[in-house]
Design a protein around this motif. Structure first.
Motif, PDB file in Angstrom:
ATOM      1  N   ALA A 155      92.531 -40.051   0.185  1.00  0.00           N
ATOM      2  CA  ALA A 155      93.782 -40.680   0.638  1.00  0.00           C
ATOM      3  C   ALA A 155      94.281 -41.678  -0.415  1.00  0.00           C
ATOM      4  O   ALA A 155      95.477 -41.713  -0.735  1.00  0.00           O
ATOM      5  CB  ALA A 155      93.552 -41.380   1.967  1.00  0.00           C
ATOM      6  N   ILE A 156      93.362 -42.471  -0.974  1.00  0.00           N
ATOM      7  CA  ILE A 156      93.724 -43.449  -2.014  1.00  0.00           C
ATOM      8  C   ILE A 156      94.302 -42.714  -3.222  1.00  0.00           C
ATOM      9  O   ILE A 156      95.344 -43.089  -3.766  1.00  0.00           O
ATOM     10  CB  ILE A 156      92.496 -44.295  -2.434  1.00  0.00           C
ATOM     11  N   LEU A 157      93.631 -41.634  -3.631  1.00  0.00           N
ATOM     12  CA  LEU A 157      94.071 -40.872  -4.802  1.00  0.00           C
ATOM     13  C   LEU A 157      95.449 -40.254  -4.585  1.00  0.00           C
ATOM     14  O   LEU A 157      96.293 -40.268  -5.481  1.00  0.00           O
ATOM     15  CB  LEU A 157      93.061 -39.765  -5.106  1.00  0.00           C
ATOM     16  N   SER A 158      95.659 -39.742  -3.383  1.00  0.00           N
ATOM     17  CA  SER A 158      96.949 -39.126  -3.099  1.00  0.00           C
ATOM     18  C   SER A 158      98.056 -40.184  -3.188  1.00  0.00           C
ATOM     19  O   SER A 158      99.133 -39.928  -3.740  1.00  0.00           O
ATOM     20  CB  SER A 158      96.870 -38.463  -1.723  1.00  0.00           C
ATOM     21  N   ASP A 159      97.759 -41.376  -2.695  1.00  0.00           N
ATOM     22  CA  ASP A 159      98.719 -42.478  -2.747  1.00  0.00           C
ATOM     23  C   ASP A 159      98.990 -42.905  -4.201  1.00  0.00           C
ATOM     24  O   ASP A 159     100.133 -43.096  -4.609  1.00  0.00           O
ATOM     25  CB  ASP A 159      98.147 -43.652  -1.929  1.00  0.00           C
ATOM     26  N   LEU A 160      97.914 -43.036  -4.977  1.00  0.00           N
ATOM     27  CA  LEU A 160      98.040 -43.443  -6.380  1.00  0.00           C
ATOM     28  C   LEU A 160      98.836 -42.405  -7.189  1.00  0.00           C
ATOM     29  O   LEU A 160      99.676 -42.760  -8.017  1.00  0.00           O
ATOM     30  CB  LEU A 160      96.658 -43.620  -7.012  1.00  0.00           C
ATOM     31  N   LYS A 161      98.561 -41.140  -6.923  1.00  0.00           N
ATOM     32  CA  LYS A 161      99.238 -40.084  -7.681  1.00  0.00           C
ATOM     33  C   LYS A 161     100.737 -40.047  -7.339  1.00  0.00           C
ATOM     34  O   LYS A 161     101.565 -39.780  -8.205  1.00  0.00           O
ATOM     35  CB  LYS A 161      98.584 -38.725  -7.399  1.00  0.00           C
ATOM     36  N   HIS A 162     101.005 -40.341  -6.074  1.00  0.00           N
ATOM     37  CA  HIS A 162     102.400 -40.402  -5.653  1.00  0.00           C
ATOM     38  C   HIS A 162     103.115 -41.554  -6.388  1.00  0.00           C
ATOM     39  O   HIS A 162     104.214 -41.387  -6.918  1.00  0.00           O
ATOM     40  CB  HIS A 162     102.476 -40.591  -4.137  1.00  0.00           C
ATOM     41  N   LYS A 163     102.430 -42.711  -6.438  1.00  0.00           N
ATOM     42  CA  LYS A 163     103.004 -43.874  -7.133  1.00  0.00           C
ATOM     43  C   LYS A 163     103.221 -43.568  -8.622  1.00  0.00           C
ATOM     44  O   LYS A 163     104.225 -43.956  -9.205  1.00  0.00           O
ATOM     45  CB  LYS A 163     102.047 -45.075  -7.019  1.00  0.00           C
ATOM     46  N   ARG A 164     102.263 -42.866  -9.190  1.00  0.00           N
ATOM     47  CA  ARG A 164     102.358 -42.542 -10.617  1.00  0.00           C
ATOM     48  C   ARG A 164     103.554 -41.624 -10.871  1.00  0.00           C
ATOM     49  O   ARG A 164     104.288 -41.803 -11.838  1.00  0.00           O
ATOM     50  CB  ARG A 164     101.077 -41.840 -11.077  1.00  0.00           C
ATOM     51  N   GLN A 165     103.714 -40.677  -9.972  1.00  0.00           N
ATOM     52  CA  GLN A 165     104.821 -39.722 -10.109  1.00  0.00           C
ATOM     53  C   GLN A 165     106.159 -40.466 -10.074  1.00  0.00           C
ATOM     54  O   GLN A 165     107.050 -40.209 -10.895  1.00  0.00           O
ATOM     55  CB  GLN A 165     104.744 -38.727  -8.959  1.00  0.00           C
ATOM     56  N   LEU A 166     106.270 -41.412  -9.126  1.00  0.00           N
ATOM     57  CA  LEU A 166     107.508 -42.194  -9.000  1.00  0.00           C
ATOM     58  C   LEU A 166     107.757 -43.011 -10.258  1.00  0.00           C
ATOM     59  O   LEU A 166     108.863 -43.027 -10.800  1.00  0.00           O
ATOM     60  CB  LEU A 166     107.423 -43.127  -7.783  1.00  0.00           C
ATOM     61  N   LEU A 167     106.695 -43.693 -10.724  1.00  0.00           N
ATOM     62  CA  LEU A 167     106.823 -44.546 -11.913  1.00  0.00           C
ATOM     63  C   LEU A 167     107.172 -43.708 -13.139  1.00  0.00           C
ATOM     64  O   LEU A 167     108.081 -44.050 -13.904  1.00  0.00           O
ATOM     65  CB  LEU A 167     105.520 -45.330 -12.141  1.00  0.00           C
ATOM     66  N   ALA A 168     106.457 -42.596 -13.323  1.00  0.00           N
ATOM     67  CA  ALA A 168     106.710 -41.742 -14.488  1.00  0.00           C
ATOM     68  C   ALA A 168     108.148 -41.225 -14.464  1.00  0.00           C
ATOM     69  O   ALA A 168     108.767 -41.049 -15.518  1.00  0.00           O
ATOM     70  CB  ALA A 168     105.723 -40.584 -14.519  1.00  0.00           C
TER      71      ALA A 168
END
Ligand code: ZN
Length: 231
Positions: A155-168
């Protein structure tokens, strides 16, 4: 937000993703069969087999003893019936009874030995069963804990990856690509600048580079090539 700061944040997210991925890998490697449980299970099976064999031997010995007892009764019945009068025949009968009794006595000793083995085996089976029960319960508890941990990390990873996608998505695409290349090449793509020093290579930066970096533009350290980030 300057591009250097954006890339620095991207790097922070990447580091967090990597550390959580490592943790997930470690947890995943612990999920599965327990060697200790399997080994104890095997031990139990072996001991149960031994017990069964001993019990079988015990029954055989008991049957044999019963059989001899029947023969002794029959021989003694004849011996004391008065039907046989011939002394030689009587002596033969008595000898037969003596031989049978000696054999029975030997068999009884053997049966006692086997009974002892059966009892020892029974105690071992009970002990290993109890160990196996404890180990299995402990293993199940651990597996449940690992499953929970794994779900949490996912769940943490999915959240982090989502944040990364938005930032990128907010950063200039060529800058992101450049960051990826540097990361692949050097491990760390963005270096913090502290007190005029590049933390990537610990070299004092020239004033011009510092000024450019301060503006938030994409500036590389002239020494190590990393993207400079001035907090
Ligand atoms: Zn440097």
């Amino acid at each position: 937000m300057g591009v250097a700061k954006q890339l620095y944040r991207l790097q922070e997210l990447d580091l967090e993703i990597e550390s959580n991925e490592q943790a997930l890998k470690k947890v995943a490697s612990q999920i599965g069969e327990s060697q200790e449980v399997a080994r104890t299970q095997k031990q139990l099976e072996l001991e149960q087999q031994r017990l069964e064999e001993s019990r079988h031997k015990q029954h055989s010995a008991e049957w044999e003893i019963d059989d001899i007892a029947t023969k002794i009764s029959a021989a003694e019945e004849t011996l004391f019936s008065g039907r046989v009068k011939n002394p030689k025949e009587l002596a033969n009968l008595q000898h037969e009874v003596d031989v049978l009794k000696a054999r029975r006595s030997k068999l009884e000793d053997k049966a006692l030995e086997i009974m002892d083995k059966v009892e020892q085996s029974e105690a071992k089976v009970a002990k290993i069963s109890s160990q196996l029960k404890t180990l299995t319960a402990e293993w199940q508890r651990q597996q449940k804990q690992l499953d929970d941990e794994s779900e949490k990390l996912k769940a943490i990873l999915s959240d982090l990856k989502h944040k990364r996608q938005l930032l990128a998505g907010e950063i200039d695409q060529p800058a992101v690509e450049f960051y990826q290349e540097l990361k692949k090449d050097k491990g760390t793509a963005v270096a913090k600048v502290e007190q005029g020093i590049c933390r990537g290579c610990r070299i004092s930066l020239p004033t011009t580079e510092l000024q450019q970096a301060r503006s938030g533009a994409l500036v590389q350290c002239s020494s190590c090539g990393r993207i400079l980030f001035l907090a």
